[in-house]
Design a protein around this motif. Structure first.
Motif, PDB file in Angstrom:
ATOM      1  N   LEU A 129     -13.100  -3.246   1.429  1.00 57.57           N
ATOM      2  CA  LEU A 129     -13.194  -1.786   1.565  1.00 57.57           C
ATOM      3  C   LEU A 129     -12.061  -1.235   2.417  1.00 57.57           C
ATOM      4  CD1 LEU A 129     -16.962  -0.902   2.080  1.00 57.57           C
ATOM      5  CD2 LEU A 129     -15.424   0.050   0.367  1.00 57.57           C
ATOM      6  N   VAL A 130     -11.764  -1.909   3.515  1.00 56.20           N
ATOM      7  CA  VAL A 130     -10.663  -1.470   4.372  1.00 56.20           C
ATOM      8  C   VAL A 130      -9.354  -1.503   3.593  1.00 56.20           C
ATOM      9  CG1 VAL A 130      -9.287  -2.050   6.413  1.00 56.20           C
ATOM     10  CG2 VAL A 130     -11.776  -2.082   6.550  1.00 56.20           C
ATOM     11  N   PHE A 131      -9.109  -2.593   2.863  1.00 48.69           N
ATOM     12  CA  PHE A 131      -7.885  -2.691   2.062  1.00 48.69           C
ATOM     13  C   PHE A 131      -7.837  -1.603   0.997  1.00 48.69           C
ATOM     14  CE2 PHE A 131      -7.351  -7.538   2.872  1.00 48.69           C
ATOM     15  CZ  PHE A 131      -6.865  -7.259   4.142  1.00 48.69           C
ATOM     16  N   PHE A 132      -8.985  -1.297   0.391  1.00 51.97           N
ATOM     17  CA  PHE A 132      -9.047  -0.227  -0.610  1.00 51.97           C
ATOM     18  C   PHE A 132      -8.580   1.093  -0.008  1.00 51.97           C
ATOM     19  CE2 PHE A 132     -11.478   3.397  -2.200  1.00 51.97           C
ATOM     20  CZ  PHE A 132     -11.054   3.428  -3.514  1.00 51.97           C
ATOM     21  N   PHE A 133      -9.124   1.445   1.153  1.00 50.57           N
ATOM     22  CA  PHE A 133      -8.747   2.713   1.776  1.00 50.57           C
ATOM     23  C   PHE A 133      -7.299   2.698   2.260  1.00 50.57           C
ATOM     24  CE2 PHE A 133     -13.379   3.392   1.985  1.00 50.57           C
ATOM     25  CZ  PHE A 133     -13.409   4.622   1.361  1.00 50.57           C
TER      26      PHE A 133
END
Length: 70
Positions: free
Chosen positions: A58-62
Motif C-alpha cells: 500500500l505504501v509503495f502504491f501511494f
C-alpha cells in the motif's frame, strides 16, 4: 475486463480525492505504528509478517501515485 479496470480507476480516484498520496502514506505509517505498539503489548503475533507485506505494498502504491502527479 476493461470495464473492471475503469471501475477500479474510479474507486482509486475517489479514494485519492480525499487526501493526496503523501498524506495517505503518513496516515498508513501512523496506523502501522499504532498496530506495532499494540502487538508489542499483546504478545507475539505469528501473522505479523503477513500483515506487513500488504501494508508495504500500500505504501509503495501511494508512492507510485505521488510520482504520477509530479
Amino acid at each position: 475486463m476493461h470495464q473492471l479496470y475503469l471501475a477500479y480507476g474510479r474507486k482509486v480516484k475517489e479514494l485519492l480525492s480525499q487526501s493526496d498520496a503523501e498524506t495517505w502514506i503518513e496516515d498508513l505509517w501512523d496506523m502501522y505504528t499504532g498496530f506495532t505498539f499494540f502487538s508489542r503489548e499483546s504478545g507475539y503475533d505469528p501473522k505479523g509478517h503477513d500483515r506487513f507485506v500488504p501494508f508495504k505494498q500500500l505504501v509503495f502504491f501511494f508512492q507510485d501515485v505521488g510520482k504520477m502527479k509530479s
